[in-house]
Structures are given as structure tokens and as C-alpha cells.
Design a protein around this motif. Sequence first.
Motif, PDB file in Angstrom:
ATOM      1  N   GLN A   7       0.822  -1.205   0.000  1.00 18.85           N
ATOM      2  CA  GLN A   7       0.000   0.000   0.000  1.00 18.85           C
ATOM      3  C   GLN A   7       0.856   1.255   0.000  1.00 18.85           C
ATOM      4  O   GLN A   7       0.471   2.300   0.487  1.00 18.85           O
ATOM      5  N   GLY A   8       2.030   1.140  -0.516  1.00 20.41           N
ATOM      6  CA  GLY A   8       2.910   2.301  -0.539  1.00 20.41           C
ATOM      7  C   GLY A   8       4.304   1.847  -0.235  1.00 20.41           C
ATOM      8  O   GLY A   8       4.913   1.089  -0.952  1.00 20.41           O
ATOM      9  N   GLY A   9       4.825   2.290   0.908  1.00 17.32           N
ATOM     10  CA  GLY A   9       6.151   1.861   1.305  1.00 17.32           C
ATOM     11  C   GLY A   9       7.233   2.616   0.558  1.00 17.32           C
ATOM     12  O   GLY A   9       7.006   3.355  -0.384  1.00 17.32           O
ATOM     13  N   ASP A  10       8.470   2.407   1.003  1.00 16.38           N
ATOM     14  CA  ASP A  10       9.618   3.074   0.421  1.00 16.38           C
ATOM     15  C   ASP A  10      10.151   2.242  -0.715  1.00 16.38           C
ATOM     16  O   ASP A  10      10.829   1.260  -0.529  1.00 16.38           O
ATOM     17  N   ARG A  11       9.857   2.627  -1.933  1.00 16.58           N
ATOM     18  CA  ARG A  11      10.270   1.855  -3.082  1.00 16.58           C
ATOM     19  C   ARG A  11      11.680   2.180  -3.512  1.00 16.58           C
ATOM     20  O   ARG A  11      12.323   1.422  -4.204  1.00 16.58           O
ATOM     21  N   GLY A 129       6.716   0.299  15.309  1.00 13.94           N
ATOM     22  CA  GLY A 129       6.689   1.038  14.054  1.00 13.94           C
ATOM     23  C   GLY A 129       8.036   1.173  13.394  1.00 13.94           C
ATOM     24  O   GLY A 129       8.277   2.123  12.650  1.00 13.94           O
ATOM     25  N   ARG A 130       8.926   0.208  13.639  1.00 11.26           N
ATOM     26  CA  ARG A 130      10.279   0.304  13.103  1.00 11.26           C
ATOM     27  C   ARG A 130      10.473  -0.471  11.800  1.00 11.26           C
ATOM     28  O   ARG A 130      11.569  -0.461  11.242  1.00 11.26           O
ATOM     29  N   ILE A 131       9.457  -1.155  11.316  1.00  9.42           N
ATOM     30  CA  ILE A 131       9.614  -2.002  10.137  1.00  9.42           C
ATOM     31  C   ILE A 131       8.931  -1.390   8.915  1.00  9.42           C
ATOM     32  O   ILE A 131       7.758  -1.012   8.959  1.00  9.42           O
ATOM     33  N   ALA A 132       9.700  -1.307   7.820  1.00 10.01           N
ATOM     34  CA  ALA A 132       9.157  -0.800   6.561  1.00 10.01           C
ATOM     35  C   ALA A 132       8.874  -1.917   5.574  1.00 10.01           C
ATOM     36  O   ALA A 132       8.133  -1.727   4.612  1.00 10.01           O
ATOM     37  N   LEU A 133       9.455  -3.096   5.814  1.00  9.18           N
ATOM     38  CA  LEU A 133       9.318  -4.218   4.897  1.00  9.18           C
ATOM     39  C   LEU A 133       9.414  -5.509   5.694  1.00  9.18           C
ATOM     40  O   LEU A 133      10.332  -5.683   6.497  1.00  9.18           O
ATOM     41  N   LEU A 134       8.449  -6.402   5.491  1.00  4.89           N
ATOM     42  CA  LEU A 134       8.396  -7.661   6.237  1.00  4.89           C
ATOM     43  C   LEU A 134       8.713  -8.821   5.304  1.00  4.89           C
ATOM     44  O   LEU A 134       8.133  -8.940   4.229  1.00  4.89           O
ATOM     45  N   LEU A 135       9.646  -9.683   5.728  1.00  7.77           N
ATOM     46  CA  LEU A 135       9.989 -10.896   4.988  1.00  7.77           C
ATOM     47  C   LEU A 135       9.417 -12.093   5.718  1.00  7.77           C
ATOM     48  O   LEU A 135       9.572 -12.215   6.939  1.00  7.77           O
ATOM     49  N   GLY A 153       0.513  -3.231   8.848  1.00  8.96           N
ATOM     50  CA  GLY A 153      -0.033  -1.960   8.382  1.00  8.96           C
ATOM     51  C   GLY A 153       0.227  -1.764   6.908  1.00  8.96           C
ATOM     52  O   GLY A 153      -0.100  -2.607   6.092  1.00  8.96           O
ATOM     53  N   LYS A 154       0.870  -0.651   6.559  1.00  6.83           N
ATOM     54  CA  LYS A 154       1.160  -0.350   5.160  1.00  6.83           C
ATOM     55  C   LYS A 154       2.455  -0.982   4.677  1.00  6.83           C
ATOM     56  O   LYS A 154       2.793  -0.865   3.495  1.00  6.83           O
ATOM     57  N   ALA A 155       3.183  -1.619   5.564  1.00  8.10           N
ATOM     58  CA  ALA A 155       4.457  -2.220   5.154  1.00  8.10           C
ATOM     59  C   ALA A 155       4.211  -3.421   4.246  1.00  8.10           C
ATOM     60  O   ALA A 155       3.437  -4.312   4.594  1.00  8.10           O
ATOM     61  N   PRO A 156       4.844  -3.471   3.076  1.00  7.12           N
ATOM     62  CA  PRO A 156       4.689  -4.633   2.194  1.00  7.12           C
ATOM     63  C   PRO A 156       5.204  -5.899   2.859  1.00  7.12           C
ATOM     64  O   PRO A 156       6.124  -5.857   3.677  1.00  7.12           O
TER      65      PRO A 156
END
Length: 219
Positions: A7-11, A129-135, A153-156
Amino acid sequence: MMIVADQGGDRGGDLSGPQRRCLVSREVRPKAELLRFAVGPGERLQVDPAERLPGRGLWLTPRRDIVERAVAKGLFAKAAGRPVNVPADLAAEVERLLRQRCLALVGLARRAGQLRTGFEKVREDLQAGRIALLLAAKDGAADGRNKLAAMAGKAPVIALFDSAELSAALGVDGVVHAGLAAGGMAGRLLRECERLQGMQANMPRGSTVDGDMRRDDDE
């Protein structure tokens, strides 16, 4: 399960920067959304995901059916204006190189201190709230994966690799869950994973990484 709930994230990358035309679709798109090829020694077609090889770039939308159509129609030779030696299974080569590139970035993120592994550590970082990307390992238990995905949340959420691949990339045994902090590394990894997803053999034509697919309905 692949890349889900984007839903967004830092691409990363500048989507308003230079643009190129896909040889197959003829669509003009930002370079960050395409995959570069170049003709190297012996007139051999080379995959250039890092966009560093010399010569004129030949650009494709990073999707397996697009690559296969470019090969079938001889579009690389037409665009280059000369004969081009195309690898026997170019799509498989592209997928292999992109997979290697993604896993190398995962390892680099850990060495840079931007990635942590383990269910409890990842849950703690998600809550803070420290994660921008989840593996998430695609062969891990669906229950744990869904619990963390629901917190993302919005993290891919990326589930393109199995536990063995993640463990080898990170030098840690039994990796199932990992989280990347916000920053350029997360954006770079997301971009490469999107390209890898498009090259997978079971990826439906026209599919994207967007959409709410957090639940493992097929499990």
C-alpha cells in the motif's frame, strides 16, 4: 504467497526520472519499473539489472510472458539492428539473476544493521513502528505469517523465498520471519522483489504486486 498488501512503502528510485520504452508493450515507463538488457561480447544478450553494462539498453517490463514474447518475436535483434545471440531460456536466467540479487540485498541489509530476524523480535519492531518491509518464508507456518502480516499496516510483506534461502542469505539457521527498517535498503529490496515476482513461472499475466492478499487462502 508472494508480495502482498503493498500500500505504498519506500520503493526507492525516482519514478519521475528518466523513462524508457518496453520493446513488447511499447509503453513508456520510468526506468525503475523496467529491466535493462544489453548486447555484449559475441553479440550475446546480457541481463543488466544493475544498469551498468556498456552499450545501448534494451528495456522490457519485468514479466515472464513479456520476456518470452520478446524472444519469440526476435525483438532484441530488431531493436539492436543486428543479430543477437539470445540465451536458450532467457526468462529462467532473468529469474535466477533477480533471485540472487534480492537475496544479496537481504544479506547486505543484515550486515548494515537494518534487518532483524525471529518472530518475537519482528513483532516487537512492528509494534514500535520500526519495520518498513516484512519478509516471511513461504514455507513457514501460515499462522505466524498471518499474525505478523496483520500487524504490518502499510508495510509490504514479501514471501518469495523459503526458509533455506533466507537462512543462507543471512547466515542464520531457521529464518522464517525478518523485518527491515525504513530506508534506502528497503526500497531497493522491494523494487528487486517486484521484478522477481513478475518473472516467476506461475505469475498470472497482467498481475501486479498490489492488492490485499494478506490471508493464505490456499493453505
